[in-house]
Design an enzyme around this catalytic site. Structure first.
Site, PDB file in Angstrom:
ATOM      1  N   ASP A 198     -53.381 -23.357 -21.692  1.00  0.00           N
ATOM      2  CA  ASP A 198     -53.221 -22.977 -23.098  1.00  0.00           C
ATOM      3  C   ASP A 198     -53.117 -24.244 -23.946  1.00  0.00           C
ATOM      4  O   ASP A 198     -52.160 -25.001 -23.821  1.00  0.00           O
ATOM      5  CB  ASP A 198     -51.936 -22.139 -23.236  1.00  0.00           C
ATOM      6  CG  ASP A 198     -51.755 -21.584 -24.642  1.00  0.00           C
ATOM      7  OD1 ASP A 198     -52.584 -21.889 -25.529  1.00  0.00           O
ATOM      8  OD2 ASP A 198     -50.764 -20.846 -24.851  1.00  0.00           O
ATOM      9  N   GLU A 224     -57.161 -20.987 -22.991  1.00  0.00           N
ATOM     10  CA  GLU A 224     -56.549 -20.245 -24.100  1.00  0.00           C
ATOM     11  C   GLU A 224     -56.445 -21.103 -25.353  1.00  0.00           C
ATOM     12  O   GLU A 224     -56.030 -22.259 -25.287  1.00  0.00           O
ATOM     13  CB  GLU A 224     -55.156 -19.777 -23.651  1.00  0.00           C
ATOM     14  CG  GLU A 224     -54.371 -18.995 -24.690  1.00  0.00           C
ATOM     15  CD  GLU A 224     -53.126 -18.364 -24.084  1.00  0.00           C
ATOM     16  OE1 GLU A 224     -53.167 -17.979 -22.891  1.00  0.00           O
ATOM     17  OE2 GLU A 224     -52.108 -18.259 -24.786  1.00  0.00           O
ATOM     18  N   GLU A 250     -53.655 -14.526 -30.311  1.00  0.00           N
ATOM     19  CA  GLU A 250     -52.224 -14.428 -30.625  1.00  0.00           C
ATOM     20  C   GLU A 250     -51.945 -14.794 -32.084  1.00  0.00           C
ATOM     21  O   GLU A 250     -50.915 -14.404 -32.617  1.00  0.00           O
ATOM     22  CB  GLU A 250     -51.406 -15.310 -29.689  1.00  0.00           C
ATOM     23  CG  GLU A 250     -51.622 -16.798 -29.879  1.00  0.00           C
ATOM     24  CD  GLU A 250     -50.823 -17.620 -28.871  1.00  0.00           C
ATOM     25  OE1 GLU A 250     -49.743 -18.076 -29.231  1.00  0.00           O
ATOM     26  OE2 GLU A 250     -51.292 -17.805 -27.738  1.00  0.00           O
ATOM     27  N   HIS A 300     -50.363 -11.048 -25.486  1.00  0.00           N
ATOM     28  CA  HIS A 300     -49.536 -12.242 -25.649  1.00  0.00           C
ATOM     29  C   HIS A 300     -48.078 -11.785 -25.686  1.00  0.00           C
ATOM     30  O   HIS A 300     -47.736 -10.874 -26.443  1.00  0.00           O
ATOM     31  CB  HIS A 300     -49.889 -12.934 -26.975  1.00  0.00           C
ATOM     32  CG  HIS A 300     -49.070 -14.145 -27.260  1.00  0.00           C
ATOM     33  ND1 HIS A 300     -47.999 -14.147 -28.133  1.00  0.00           N
ATOM     34  CD2 HIS A 300     -49.151 -15.403 -26.766  1.00  0.00           C
ATOM     35  CE1 HIS A 300     -47.477 -15.353 -28.178  1.00  0.00           C
ATOM     36  NE2 HIS A 300     -48.145 -16.142 -27.364  1.00  0.00           N
TER      37      HIS A 300
END
Ligand SMILES: [Mg+2]
Length: 386
Positions: A198, A224, A250, A300
């Protein structure tokens, strides 16, 4: 039945060690719970995404902007309430904090509905597609220490040892350092355990594409938030250039924000944040959009035990995509870093970590009506910084 009050509880404590991601480092754990009370004695709990000082702004929106709009309304009129609030706030913010604040209120209304009907939330949503949910461990947050790669290796091995079949780590320190961290984790956990990364939108597409090629070589399962949520062209370029799945969402809000993200095929894995995008009422609309485009959802999940419980219900009620005798199961994202708001908030803890260890990586559906959670009043009082 009428709504009699809406109250925000901002809870906070000092972390023993600084934690971070590609945008900032922080030393305080903050969570924002929303409590909706009614004239029939039923109380609902929700959570608004938005940590740190953002929680205080969201508290003001919940209590001073949204509360006066909906006092006296029927708490079961979730669509009516949602649209009244959205329409009145549209000129002041179709994304971000107003939607985060509304999310906490909406989740509390669903909790009230479940309690009133005496059924768990997942049954209100149409029933459970599965008895247990696979869990992936989120950890390996950034720290300003010289031995970060060694720390990541130790932490990832511990997450694997704790029973998680997949895990996610932070990156975003520049491609060279990122690859050093990803390799350290891959060497620590071996090739069988799922490894996701991420970047929290640290890169441009031009930077992220060659980094993504190296991540593919290392067997990373998804990349991500490689680029900023507004950079739709960057997302499309990444999806079309790389073989590995690109994850994101998200930082997106409402059906209208997700409509373009989904229609333009900007991500391969959609990560809606129910405590931010507009609550459960809006999540269901985003879910329908994703299903219409055959886009897999992995929610998320961040925050307290209230947010974790809400997501467990949503994942239980998430239809198989595309369907079959052996469907790929959706995963619950679970933060494994120390968090008292996850472990100690409830009178009856969710015991996610224990369940994962005992079962080898899965968690049972929550019981009890509504979300099935009850925050401990003494705990709330102790950590409240209102
Ligand atoms: Mg993320």
């Amino acid at each position: 039945m009428k709504i009699t009050a809406i109250r925000s509880h901002v809870l906070q404590y000092d972390l023993a060690e600084e934690l971070g991601y590609s945008q900032q480092y922080y030393l305080k754990r903050t969570t924002h719970l929303v409590e909706v009370t009614t004239d029939e004695g039923v109380t609902g709990w929700g959570e608004s995404f938005g940590g740190g000082d953002v929680a205080f702004a969201n508290k003001a929106i919940v209590e001073r902007v949204i509360q006066p709009m909906v006092l006296g309304m029927d708490p079961l009129a979730r669509e009516v309430i949602w649209h009244k609030v959205y329409n009145l706030l549209r000129d002041h913010g179709q994304k971000g904090m107003p939607m985060q604040a509304l999310s906490g209120v909406d989740i509390a209304l669903w909790d009230i509905a479940g309690k009133l009907h005496g059924v768990p939330l997942y049954r209100l949503l149409g029933g459970a597609f599965r008895d247990r949910i696979p869990v992936y461990g989120y950890g390996m947050m950034l720290q300003r220490v010289p031995d970060l790669a060694e720390r990541f290796a130790v932490e990832s091995a511990a997450i694997k040892e704790a029973g998680y079949g997949a895990m996610k780590m932070k990156i975003g320190l520049g491609p060279r350092k990122d690859l050093e961290l990803v390799e350290a984790v891959r060497n620590a956990i071996g090739g069988e355990t799922g490894q996701m990364v991420d970047a929290n939108h640290a890169y441009t597409a031009r930077e992220a594409i060659p980094l993504g090629r190296e991540l593919e070589r290392l067997g990373v399962a998804w990349f991500e938030e490689p680029v900023a949520p507004e950079d739709r062209q960057g997302y499309r370029d990444l999806c079309s250039t790389l073989d590995m799945p690109i994850a994101g969402g998200e930082g997106e809000f409402t059906r209208w924000g997700f409509r373009d993200l989904i229609r333009e095929r900007c991500v391969d894995v959609l990560q809606p944040e129910v405590c931010g995008l507009g609550g459960i009422t809006e999540y269901l609309k985003v879910r329908a959009l994703a299903e219409a485009h055959f886009l897999p959802i992995v929610n998320h999940v961040w925050g307290s035990a209230v947010a974790v419980a809400a997501n467990m219900h949503l994942l239980a009620a998430l239809p198989d995509l595309p369907g079959g005798a052996h469907p790929v199961q959706p995963m619950l994202e679970f933060d494994t870093t120390p968090n008292r708001f996850r472990e100690e908030l409830l009178t009856e803890p969710l015991r996610i970590g224990e369940q994962v260890r005992e079962s080898g990586g899965t968690v049972a559906l929550p019981g009890g009506p509504g979300l099935g959670v009850e925050p401990d009043p003494d705990f709330l009082r102790h950590f409240s910084v209102d």
